[in-house]
Design an enzyme around this catalytic site. Structure first.
Site, PDB file in Angstrom:
ATOM      1  N   HIS A  11      -5.962 -14.069   6.344  1.00 46.19           N
ATOM      2  CA  HIS A  11      -6.210 -13.332   5.111  1.00 46.19           C
ATOM      3  C   HIS A  11      -5.815 -11.876   5.294  1.00 46.19           C
ATOM      4  CE1 HIS A  11      -9.244 -11.289   2.294  1.00 46.19           C
ATOM      5  NE2 HIS A  11      -8.220 -11.694   1.567  1.00 46.19           N
TER       6      HIS A  11
ATOM      7  N   ASP B  77      -3.401 -12.982  -2.216  1.00 48.51           N
ATOM      8  CA  ASP B  77      -4.707 -12.341  -2.074  1.00 48.51           C
ATOM      9  C   ASP B  77      -5.273 -11.931  -3.433  1.00 48.51           C
ATOM     10  OD1 ASP B  77      -6.949 -10.937  -1.252  1.00 48.51           O
ATOM     11  OD2 ASP B  77      -5.902  -9.878   0.342  1.00 48.51           O
TER      12      ASP B  77
ATOM     13  N   TYR C 284      10.462  -0.649   4.156  1.00 51.17           N
ATOM     14  CA  TYR C 284      10.866  -0.899   5.554  1.00 51.17           C
ATOM     15  C   TYR C 284       9.680  -0.706   6.502  1.00 51.17           C
ATOM     16  CZ  TYR C 284      15.854  -0.619   4.194  1.00 51.17           C
ATOM     17  OH  TYR C 284      17.080  -0.822   3.634  1.00 51.17           O
TER      18      TYR C 284
END
Length: 151
Positions: free
Chosen positions: A22, A69, A118
């Site tokens: 998670h 989530d 990035y």
């Protein structure tokens, strides 16, 4: 082959999706992304691939087994276009459709500036490079949970 598992999900990708916990982040990236270099800095430490498919098709496969989530506002992010952060190109619209379909309703993606993307990708659990050749086919998905009563 396995029943009910999207055939785009190879053994290496399935291993990573299962191993993630998670709140771990997963990167889906296009063919122009510096995937190998970034993946070496991820938790998994090596690049995963879903070759010869678009970002949308890869997202569909991944979201068939990966819960997003529900404890954060934006569990899916898209890389912003340099100089045009509010523009949403077709590749990102396609991935948004796959997210909405997997969620059973709208769940708008957030956006993140290219170089911030990035840096976030380097901290991700894993990087999955697709065969996507269109620019800005780069996304981050945050893994959620499956409740005790879910199948």
């Amino acid at each position: 082959m396995l029943k009910s598992i999207d055939p785009m999900l190879n053994a290496d990708v399935l291993y990573a999706l299962r191993a993630m916990g998670h709140d771990d982040d997963l990167v889906i990236c296009d063919t122009n992304f510096p995937a190998d270099a970034v993946a070496r800095q991820s938790v998994l430490g090596r690049l995963l691939r879903i070759d010869n498919v678009t970002a949308g098709r890869a997202a569909r496969a991944i979201l068939s087994v990966l819960p997003l989530d529900s404890f954060v506002d934006k569990p899916a992010l898209r890389m912003q276009i340099v100089g045009e952060p509010d523009e949403v190109p077709p590749v990102q619209i396609e991935v948004q459709r796959e997210i909405d379909a997997a969620q059973g309703g709208p769940l708008p993606m957030g956006s993140i500036e290219r170089f911030a993307f990035y840096e976030l990708a380097k901290k991700s659990y894993c990087v999955i490079q697709t065969g996507e050749r269109r620019f800005y086919g780069c996304f981050v998905f945050k893994k959620g949970v499956i409740g005790p009563d879910a199948a």
